[in-house]
Design an enzyme around this catalytic site. Structure first.
Site, PDB file in Angstrom:
ATOM      1  N   HIS A 194       0.747  -1.218   0.046  1.00  0.00           N
ATOM      2  CA  HIS A 194       0.000  -0.122  -0.290  1.00  0.00           C
ATOM      3  C   HIS A 194       0.995   1.184  -0.065  1.00  0.00           C
ATOM      4  CE1 HIS A 194      -3.053  -2.933   1.226  1.00  0.00           C
ATOM      5  NE2 HIS A 194      -4.084  -2.091   0.394  1.00  0.00           N
ATOM      6  N   GLU A 437     -10.759 -10.962  -4.078  1.00  0.00           N
ATOM      7  CA  GLU A 437      -9.159 -11.193  -3.981  1.00  0.00           C
ATOM      8  C   GLU A 437      -8.841 -12.225  -3.239  1.00  0.00           C
ATOM      9  OE1 GLU A 437      -8.498  -7.276  -2.112  1.00  0.00           O
ATOM     10  OE2 GLU A 437     -10.391  -7.516  -0.798  1.00  0.00           O
ATOM     11  N   ASP A 461      -4.156  -8.434  -4.074  1.00  0.00           N
ATOM     12  CA  ASP A 461      -4.384  -9.557  -2.781  1.00  0.00           C
ATOM     13  C   ASP A 461      -4.656 -10.763  -3.654  1.00  0.00           C
ATOM     14  OD1 ASP A 461      -4.034  -8.414  -0.584  1.00  0.00           O
ATOM     15  OD2 ASP A 461      -5.825  -7.190  -0.658  1.00  0.00           O
ATOM     16  N   CYS A 508     -10.112  -3.770 -10.211  1.00  0.00           N
ATOM     17  CA  CYS A 508      -9.600  -2.285  -9.444  1.00  0.00           C
ATOM     18  C   CYS A 508      -8.168  -2.639  -8.932  1.00  0.00           C
ATOM     19  CB  CYS A 508     -10.673  -1.856  -8.141  1.00  0.00           C
ATOM     20  SG  CYS A 508     -10.622  -3.042  -6.964  1.00  0.00           S
TER      21      CYS A 508
END
Ligand code: PEP
Ligand code: MG
Length: 576
Positions: A194, A437, A461, A508
């Site tokens: 992240h 995910e 993920d 996404c």
């Protein structure tokens, strides 16, 4: 001495600038000197933010729910009083005038002085009021830093600062959104951590996994961040510098050229519409989303609002943030993902995380929310209330089990009931979707298709869990492979099964913004992509230059192939 360090590029582009070593995770508001002739404007900016914060408090008081605790109004009055006191409304202006400090810095300096005085008070109740001072000031800072008029530090194109750190958490990285740095480099970190994702969302070059940058670079050294090849050039000689300046100019011209596509309809060569959405981390990111011409927000990572603070954002604060995004997007869809904390996005500076043997597989995302139903309900109410102001949708992260969805849907129902009782409006038809995910979810799609109204594949993920590699660990970053046959099979089957079942499906994760993968995903049937705003126009150009009839069979060839070298050849052909 000049030398080059190699790492993993996480955000493309090239910056030349001076190294700024960040040794601590505690980053503060920007501090810079303003020009003498900008003092009056800066004071006006400060006053405007003060007035806006006061108005915010007034509005909040005027709309207090009937069943809200009595203390709420008193607390709002207290914050208004604090902001009206000359210690905060006048003294920072003196600092702006005499020290030529930027407004944020002047305000924070004065706040710290006051907080110190509070700490000397013996009465524990009064001593704790320092938190009210901090909260009231934060409201003004929010205005100052969220406003479009923020004065940038006086750094020219040639004098950019490059942050050099051993490691930065996503929570640290999000604070950089308020600064104007030219690039970021770190010693550790994976390409889809992240931290890297936030760096990418800033749209400036960044490299992770350099191993020795923090040790070997000195403050103020001239460096080139080559975000195209993952190279950090330290003390470049004049020839290298000139070459990079040339490349920089080319990239700038390229960005200018792409801007012309902002209003062009996103369709393939043969006329199939392709939806291009944007991912955001903070409410103020919507300006870039609109600027890129996105059709909406495809992923709002709401958890970033929960980082860098000791308390949880309350319902009002969350509602205001979500409503602001919904309103800014003017009726375009806004997909709000419910809190995805845990793993590398730890709340409260990671308290409790250390006791988890494996946080990425632990109490993260929906699992954490279901373990904290009151906190989850607060967020759900805030989202539902915001749904009255735009086209808001709810997205659930990391779902794997039917019961997780059933429980969440029951909580959404409960949140709706609470709003009915309070007589607060919300969109009764708000859609609820789930992120695919976890491989188990991709393999058992009917569970989700029966219960939800849309799906979005979180490839970051999905790859992490399919290939069993920690996305934050640069030691295994080379194993992170979106083209692994297992990953492609899961992605392709999910797109196909959802499409056949008439269920909207998007991607996404970072794959959606990877130019190398656009044609492949189009060929596999994807029609909805969500990515960082900075990637949207290059992807749109690729969509415009793609013929679906040609890429469909080519994508199937990539999917069927299991020889990695051949996969690369097939992909190169697809993109040629
Ligand atoms: C993903 O996992 O692909 C995703 C979009 O969510 P995040 O990166 O926030 O985990
Ligand atoms: Mg995810």
């Amino acid at each position: 001495m000049n030398f080059v360090l190699h790492g993993h590029a996480v955000s493309t582009g090239i910056t030349v600038g001076y190294a700024h070593l960040v040794a601590t995770a505690r980053l503060e508001v920007a501090h810079y000197e303003i020009a003498p002739d900008a003092i009056d404007d800066e004071i006006e900016r400060f006053d405007r933010a003060m007035r806006a914060a006061q108005k915010d408090l007034e509005d909040l008081k005027a709309h207090i729910a009937a069943d809200a605790p009595k203390e709420f109004a008193a607390f709002l009055d207290l914050h208004r009083m604090i902001l009206s006191d000359s210690a905060l409304s006048v003294v920072p202006k003196d600092l702006i005038r005499t020290r030529r400090s930027n407004a944020e810095w002047a305000l924070v300096q004065q706040m710290e002085r006051l907080v110190e005085r509070f700490e000397e008070i013996e009465d524990p109740y009064l001593r704790e009021r320092k938190a009210d001072v901090q909260h009231a000031v934060e409201r003004v800072l929010k205005q100052l830093m969220g406003a479009q008029t923020v004065v940038e530090p006086a750094v020219s194109e040639e004098q950019k600062l490059i942050v050099v750190a051993h490691d930065l958490s996503p929570a640290d990285m999000i604070l950089f959104k308020r600064h104007r740095y030219g690039g970021f480099v770190t010693d550790v970190g994976g390409v889809t951590s992240h931290t890297a994702i936030v760096a990418r969302s800033l749209g400036i070059p960044a490299i992770v996994g350099l191993h020795h940058a923090f040790q070997t670079i000195s403050e103020g050294e001239l460096v080139i961040v080559d975000g195209e090849r993952g190279l950090l050039v330290v003390n470049p000689d004049p020839v290298v510098l000139a070459e990079y300046r040339e490349r920089q100019a080319e990239l700038k011209a390229e960005r200018q050229r792409l801007k012309k596509l902002k209003k062009t309809r996103s369709t393939t060569e043969d006329g199939t519409p392709i939806e291009l959405f944007a991912n955001i981390e903070l409410p103020q990111d919507t300006a870039e989303v609109l600027d890129a011409g996105a059709e909406g927000v495809g992923l709002f990572r709401t958890e970033f609002m929960f980082l860098n603070r000791k308390d949880l954002p309350g319902e009002e604060e969350q509602f205001e943030a979500y409503r602001d995004v919904a309103q800014a997007m003017k009726g375009r869809p806004v997909v709000l993902r419910t809190l995805d904390v845990g793993a590398d996005k730890a709340m409260n500076g990671g308290a409790g995380q250390h006791t988890m043997p494996n946080p990425a597989m632990g109490l993260r995302a929906i699992r954490f929310c279901l373990a904290e139903p009151q906190m989850f309900l607060t967020q759900l109410r805030a989202i539902l209330r915001a749904s009255h102001y735009g086209e808001v949708r709810i997205l659930l992260p990391m779902v794997a089990h039917a019961h997780e969805i059933d429980q969440t849907l029951a909580l959404i129902q409960q949140a709706k009931q609470q709003l009915e009782e309070r007589d607060q409006p919300y969109d009764r038809a708000v859609q609820v979707g789930g992120m695919i995910e976890i491989p188990a979810a991709a393999l058992a799609l009917p569970i989700f298709m029966r219960r939800l109204q849309f799906l979005s594949i979180g490839t970051n993920d999905l790859i992490q869990y399919t290939l069993a590699i920690d996305r934050t660990d640069d030691a295994v970053a080379h194993l992170y492979d979106p083209l692994h046959p297992a990953v492609l099979t899961l992605v392709a089957n999910t797109i196909q099964t959802a499409t056949r079942g008439g269920m909207p499906i998007a991607v996404c994760g970072e794959m959606a913004g990877d130019l190398q993968l656009t044609r492949l995903l189009l060929g596999l049937g994807l029609r909805n992509f969500s990515m960082h705003p900075s990637q949207l126009l290059p992807i749109k150009e690729r969509v415009l230059n793609t013929n679906l009839a040609e890429v469909q069979p080519a994508a199937q060839r990539v999917l069927r192939n299991t020889d990695p070298a051949k996969t690369r050849d097939l992909l190169a052909k697809l993109n040629s």
